[in-house]
Write an enzyme that holds these catalytic residues in place. Structure first.
Site, PDB file in Angstrom:
ATOM      1  N   LYS A   1     -28.460 -31.366  27.442  1.00 63.58           N
ATOM      2  CA  LYS A   1     -29.254 -32.576  27.695  1.00 63.58           C
ATOM      3  C   LYS A   1     -29.967 -32.489  29.041  1.00 63.58           C
ATOM      4  O   LYS A   1     -31.165 -32.763  29.141  1.00 63.58           O
ATOM      5  CB  LYS A   1     -28.340 -33.807  27.677  1.00 63.58           C
ATOM      6  CG  LYS A   1     -28.982 -35.062  28.243  1.00 63.58           C
ATOM      7  CD  LYS A   1     -28.045 -36.251  28.195  1.00 63.58           C
ATOM      8  CE  LYS A   1     -27.489 -36.680  29.530  1.00 63.58           C
ATOM      9  NZ  LYS A   1     -28.424 -37.189  30.520  1.00 63.58           N
ATOM     10  N   ASN A   2     -29.212 -32.138  30.080  1.00 65.70           N
ATOM     11  CA  ASN A   2     -29.786 -32.200  31.425  1.00 65.70           C
ATOM     12  C   ASN A   2     -30.783 -31.081  31.715  1.00 65.70           C
ATOM     13  O   ASN A   2     -31.419 -31.071  32.762  1.00 65.70           O
ATOM     14  CB  ASN A   2     -28.676 -32.231  32.480  1.00 65.70           C
ATOM     15  CG  ASN A   2     -27.950 -33.577  32.483  1.00 65.70           C
ATOM     16  OD1 ASN A   2     -28.387 -34.520  31.833  1.00 65.70           O
ATOM     17  ND2 ASN A   2     -26.845 -33.659  33.197  1.00 65.70           N
TER      18      ASN A   2
ATOM     19  N   CYS B   1     -27.113 -44.259  32.946  1.00 62.78           N
ATOM     20  CA  CYS B   1     -25.717 -44.594  33.238  1.00 62.78           C
ATOM     21  C   CYS B   1     -25.622 -45.306  34.570  1.00 62.78           C
ATOM     22  O   CYS B   1     -26.261 -44.919  35.542  1.00 62.78           O
ATOM     23  CB  CYS B   1     -24.873 -43.323  33.277  1.00 62.78           C
ATOM     24  SG  CYS B   1     -24.683 -42.570  31.659  1.00 62.78           S
TER      25      CYS B   1
ATOM     26  N   ARG C   1     -28.358 -45.626  42.465  1.00 61.53           N
ATOM     27  CA  ARG C   1     -28.991 -44.348  42.155  1.00 61.53           C
ATOM     28  C   ARG C   1     -30.371 -44.310  42.826  1.00 61.53           C
ATOM     29  O   ARG C   1     -31.387 -44.546  42.193  1.00 61.53           O
ATOM     30  CB  ARG C   1     -29.062 -44.136  40.635  1.00 61.53           C
ATOM     31  CG  ARG C   1     -27.666 -44.093  40.013  1.00 61.53           C
ATOM     32  CD  ARG C   1     -27.666 -43.711  38.560  1.00 61.53           C
ATOM     33  NE  ARG C   1     -27.899 -42.301  38.343  1.00 61.53           N
ATOM     34  CZ  ARG C   1     -27.736 -41.696  37.167  1.00 61.53           C
ATOM     35  NH1 ARG C   1     -27.355 -42.389  36.120  1.00 61.53           N
ATOM     36  NH2 ARG C   1     -27.969 -40.409  37.037  1.00 61.53           N
TER      37      ARG C   1
ATOM     38  N   ASP D   1     -20.040 -34.990  36.002  1.00 63.47           N
ATOM     39  CA  ASP D   1     -20.169 -35.365  34.591  1.00 63.47           C
ATOM     40  C   ASP D   1     -18.950 -34.955  33.754  1.00 63.47           C
ATOM     41  O   ASP D   1     -18.908 -35.208  32.543  1.00 63.47           O
ATOM     42  CB  ASP D   1     -21.450 -34.770  33.989  1.00 63.47           C
ATOM     43  CG  ASP D   1     -22.674 -35.585  34.395  1.00 63.47           C
ATOM     44  OD1 ASP D   1     -22.517 -36.613  35.065  1.00 63.47           O
ATOM     45  OD2 ASP D   1     -23.803 -35.178  34.033  1.00 63.47           O
TER      46      ASP D   1
ATOM     47  N   ARG E   1     -26.250 -40.989  23.375  1.00 64.08           N
ATOM     48  CA  ARG E   1     -27.345 -40.635  24.284  1.00 64.08           C
ATOM     49  C   ARG E   1     -27.278 -39.151  24.626  1.00 64.08           C
ATOM     50  O   ARG E   1     -28.302 -38.529  24.882  1.00 64.08           O
ATOM     51  CB  ARG E   1     -27.205 -41.413  25.604  1.00 64.08           C
ATOM     52  CG  ARG E   1     -27.740 -42.808  25.596  1.00 64.08           C
ATOM     53  CD  ARG E   1     -27.773 -43.341  27.013  1.00 64.08           C
ATOM     54  NE  ARG E   1     -28.272 -42.298  27.892  1.00 64.08           N
ATOM     55  CZ  ARG E   1     -27.837 -42.065  29.132  1.00 64.08           C
ATOM     56  NH1 ARG E   1     -26.919 -42.813  29.660  1.00 64.08           N
ATOM     57  NH2 ARG E   1     -28.346 -41.077  29.845  1.00 64.08           N
TER      58      ARG E   1
HETATM   59  C1  UD1 Z   1     -28.177 -35.937  37.355  1.00 64.81           C
HETATM   60  C2  UD1 Z   1     -27.691 -36.081  35.939  1.00 64.81           C
HETATM   61  C3  UD1 Z   1     -26.378 -36.824  35.922  1.00 64.81           C
HETATM   62  C4  UD1 Z   1     -25.383 -36.200  36.872  1.00 64.81           C
HETATM   63  C5  UD1 Z   1     -25.993 -35.993  38.254  1.00 64.81           C
HETATM   64  C6  UD1 Z   1     -25.106 -35.212  39.206  1.00 64.81           C
HETATM   65  C7  UD1 Z   1     -29.718 -36.232  34.575  1.00 64.81           C
HETATM   66  C8  UD1 Z   1     -30.604 -37.126  33.798  1.00 64.81           C
HETATM   67  N1  UD1 Z   1     -28.672 -36.817  35.162  1.00 64.81           N
HETATM   68  O1  UD1 Z   1     -28.422 -37.246  37.836  1.00 64.81           O
HETATM   69  O2  UD1 Z   1     -25.875 -36.759  34.611  1.00 64.81           O
HETATM   70  O3  UD1 Z   1     -24.272 -37.073  37.011  1.00 64.81           O
HETATM   71  O4  UD1 Z   1     -27.218 -35.271  38.130  1.00 64.81           O
HETATM   72  O5  UD1 Z   1     -24.844 -33.934  38.691  1.00 64.81           O
HETATM   73  O6  UD1 Z   1     -29.919 -35.029  34.665  1.00 64.81           O
HETATM   74  N2  UD1 Z   1     -29.136 -39.300  45.809  1.00 64.81           N
HETATM   75  C9  UD1 Z   1     -29.720 -39.859  46.941  1.00 64.81           C
HETATM   76  N3  UD1 Z   1     -31.082 -39.915  46.988  1.00 64.81           N
HETATM   77  C10 UD1 Z   1     -31.882 -39.454  45.993  1.00 64.81           C
HETATM   78  C11 UD1 Z   1     -31.283 -38.891  44.849  1.00 64.81           C
HETATM   79  C12 UD1 Z   1     -29.897 -38.830  44.786  1.00 64.81           C
HETATM   80  O7  UD1 Z   1     -29.036 -40.285  47.865  1.00 64.81           O
HETATM   81  O8  UD1 Z   1     -33.114 -39.549  46.101  1.00 64.81           O
HETATM   82  C13 UD1 Z   1     -27.664 -39.231  45.719  1.00 64.81           C
HETATM   83  C14 UD1 Z   1     -27.100 -40.060  44.575  1.00 64.81           C
HETATM   84  O9  UD1 Z   1     -26.852 -41.393  44.976  1.00 64.81           O
HETATM   85  C15 UD1 Z   1     -25.815 -39.316  44.255  1.00 64.81           C
HETATM   86  C16 UD1 Z   1     -26.171 -37.842  44.549  1.00 64.81           C
HETATM   87  O10 UD1 Z   1     -27.316 -37.888  45.390  1.00 64.81           O
HETATM   88  O11 UD1 Z   1     -24.800 -39.715  45.149  1.00 64.81           O
HETATM   89  C17 UD1 Z   1     -26.468 -36.989  43.339  1.00 64.81           C
HETATM   90  O12 UD1 Z   1     -27.537 -37.544  42.611  1.00 64.81           O
HETATM   91  P1  UD1 Z   1     -28.497 -36.649  41.694  1.00 64.81           P
HETATM   92  O13 UD1 Z   1     -28.032 -35.247  41.697  1.00 64.81           O
HETATM   93  O14 UD1 Z   1     -29.900 -36.952  42.087  1.00 64.81           O
HETATM   94  O15 UD1 Z   1     -28.229 -37.230  40.266  1.00 64.81           O
HETATM   95  P2  UD1 Z   1     -29.285 -37.499  39.121  1.00 64.81           P
HETATM   96  O16 UD1 Z   1     -30.352 -36.463  39.186  1.00 64.81           O
HETATM   97  O17 UD1 Z   1     -29.653 -38.946  39.111  1.00 64.81           O
END
Ligand code: UD1
Length: 418
Positions: A22-23, A116, A121, A304, A397
């Site tokens: 998925k990711n 989720c 986020r 995850d 999903r």
């Molecule tokens: C993706 C995955 C999700 C997984 C996560 C971590 C998808 C659609 N989702 O989510 O399933 O749980 O990676 O492996 O692929 N953060 C910031 N600022 C930002 C972005 C992130 O502070 O601009 C923080 C977030 O709050 C969190 C951490 O960084 O604590 C990791 O987030 P991130 O790796 O960006 O997760 P997603 O890409 O949303």
């Protein structure tokens, strides 16, 4: 509405095929926008998030043909700023539209995304990257709007390792003038998959899989045929289900290297894990030992897999500790698991699982998010008695035919409309 009904207590046995990730599929599908051409993407999982992604792309003007796991997508006629708010707001992955639209059209307008809910986020690191490339970004009014006269290669030092920000800034920089260097980039296999796809379309990206990624801007991309990597989280979920039920399962179509952190934890618990070229065997005969786990970005133990790990540790002897190191609120599901009699304490980002304290029994549960739902399925399979899980769209999903696959392993599980 549908629910999942499980009569648990049967050890899983047999062979299961893992679907595409998925990711990886979501960034690649949104990444096809950059090609302005026809792409054929194979090994695409049949999950609701992919349905939604394709619907969004169609609404923006793409032509899509889908035959099970193969998707043919022509993004020539796509127009920017056309994604319907009510669709994108349902799925976190649609954040990738910002980078893809900005990269191709130098303008983007995308609704704030959902997905989720496990804490705040933020997208500040995505925005930081877009701005460094020369874009103006406005995040007010429920939308992210970005535009640039010109995107110019730059250095981006991420303050936090973020999968989403790394994907988005790669997408936005593929056509930027000169070279973009991402430091502290995420190293997840799906980042590598996206880079491989874009390179197959003519991009010039090096270093994906390390924390420094270089993107040399190119003039244009072309379409290609590309197969998505296997889903390491789906594979990990089946590995844990096999262990929790005391089963013996061969998990096919995996890249064992991607599963190292998951396999290592199972071995530490005393579960037998055997790696083959593109399969993994998980078998448990005896008791499982208690362990401690902390989630971290790849190659650390994946967040995850955190809920599934908590469920599994309910069947180990003694106290285990699970520390969530990525998200600030990812234990909301514990309340549901406790209905089985599971004894789990949560304080902040730490859960203490008191395994083996009592015999656990089936219970009604509500899936609060994708991986939490997977943890409830594992729980239901491993305990005696009947478990009913509602709100299963959260599970669908991201899991391709989970009920059918588990039935193939001998589980007494079915989907029931009510
Ligand atoms: C993706 C995955 C999700 C997984 C996560 C971590 C998808 C659609 N989702 O989510 O399933 O749980 O990676 O492996 O692929 N953060 C910031 N600022 C930002 C972005 C992130 O502070 O601009 C923080 C977030 O709050 C969190 C951490 O960084 O604590 C990791 O987030 P991130 O790796 O960006 O997760 P997603 O890409 O949303």
């Amino acid at each position: 509405m549908d629910k999942i009904v499980i009569n648990g207590g049967t050890p899983l046995t047999g062979t299961v095929e893992i679907s595409g990730a998925k990711n990886a599929a979501l960034p690649v599908l949104f990444g096809t926008i950059l090609t302005a051409d026809r792409c054929v993407i194979e090994n695409v999982p049949e999950i609701l998030d992919v349905d939604l992604t394709l619907e969004i792309l169609e609404k923006m003007g793409a032509k899509v043909r889908r035959d099970h796991t193969t998707v043919e997508i022509d993004t020539r006629d796509i127009l920017p700023c056309r994604s319907p708010y009510e669709l994108v707001s349902r799925m976190r992955g649609s954040t990738y539209l910002i980078g893809a639209e900005l990269g191709r059209f130098k303008q983007a307008k995308v609704g704030m995304t959902g997905g989720c809910n496990f804490g705040i986020r933020p997208i500040d690191q995505h925005v930081k990257g877009f701005k460094a490339l020369g874009a103006t970004v406005d995040t007010r009014g429920g939308y992210v709007e970005a535009f640039a006269d010109e995107l110019v290669g730059c250095e981006v030092y991420f303050d936090k390792v973020s999968v989403g920000a790394t994907v988005n800034v790669i997408l936005a920089s593929v056509f930027a003038k000169g070279t973009t260097v991402l430091e502290s980039a995420a190293r997840e296999p799906h980042i590598v998959d996206l880079a491989n796809f874009l390179n197959a379309c003519g991009a010039n990206i090096t270093g994906a899989g390390t924390d420094t990624i270089k993107i040399k801007g190119v003039e244009k991309l072309h379409g290609c045929t590309y197969a998505i990597i296997p889903d390491m989280i789906e594979a990990g979920t089946f590995m844990f289900a096999a262990a929790a039920t005391g089963g013996n399962v061969k998990i096919n179509n995996v890249i064992p290297k991607h599963l190292d952190s998951i396999s290592a934890k199972l071995s530490e618990m005393g579960v037998y894990v055997e790696e083959l070229d593109d399969a993994i065997i998980v078998r448990r005969d005896g008791d499982m030992k208690n362990i401690n786990v902390k989630t971290r970005p790849y190659p650390g133990f994946p967040t995850d897999m955190q809920p599934q790990m908590t469920a599994l540790l309910c069947f180990a002897k003694g106290d285990s500790k699970v520390i969530e190191g990525v998200w600030d609120n990812r234990f909301r599901y514990v309340e549901e698991l406790r209905k089985t009699g599971a004894y789990i304490d949560v304080a902040g980002e730490t859960a203490i699982i008191h395994g083996g304290a009592a015999e656990l029994v089936g219970a009604p549960m509500r899936s609060v998010d994708l991986r939490a739902g997977a943890a409830m399925v594992i729980m239901g399979l491993a305990v005696n008695g009947r478990t009913e899980i509602v709100d299963i769209h959260t599970i669908e999903r991201g899991y391709d035919n989970i009920v059918k696959k588990l039935r193939g392993l001998g589980a007494d599980i079915r989907k029931v409309s009510f």
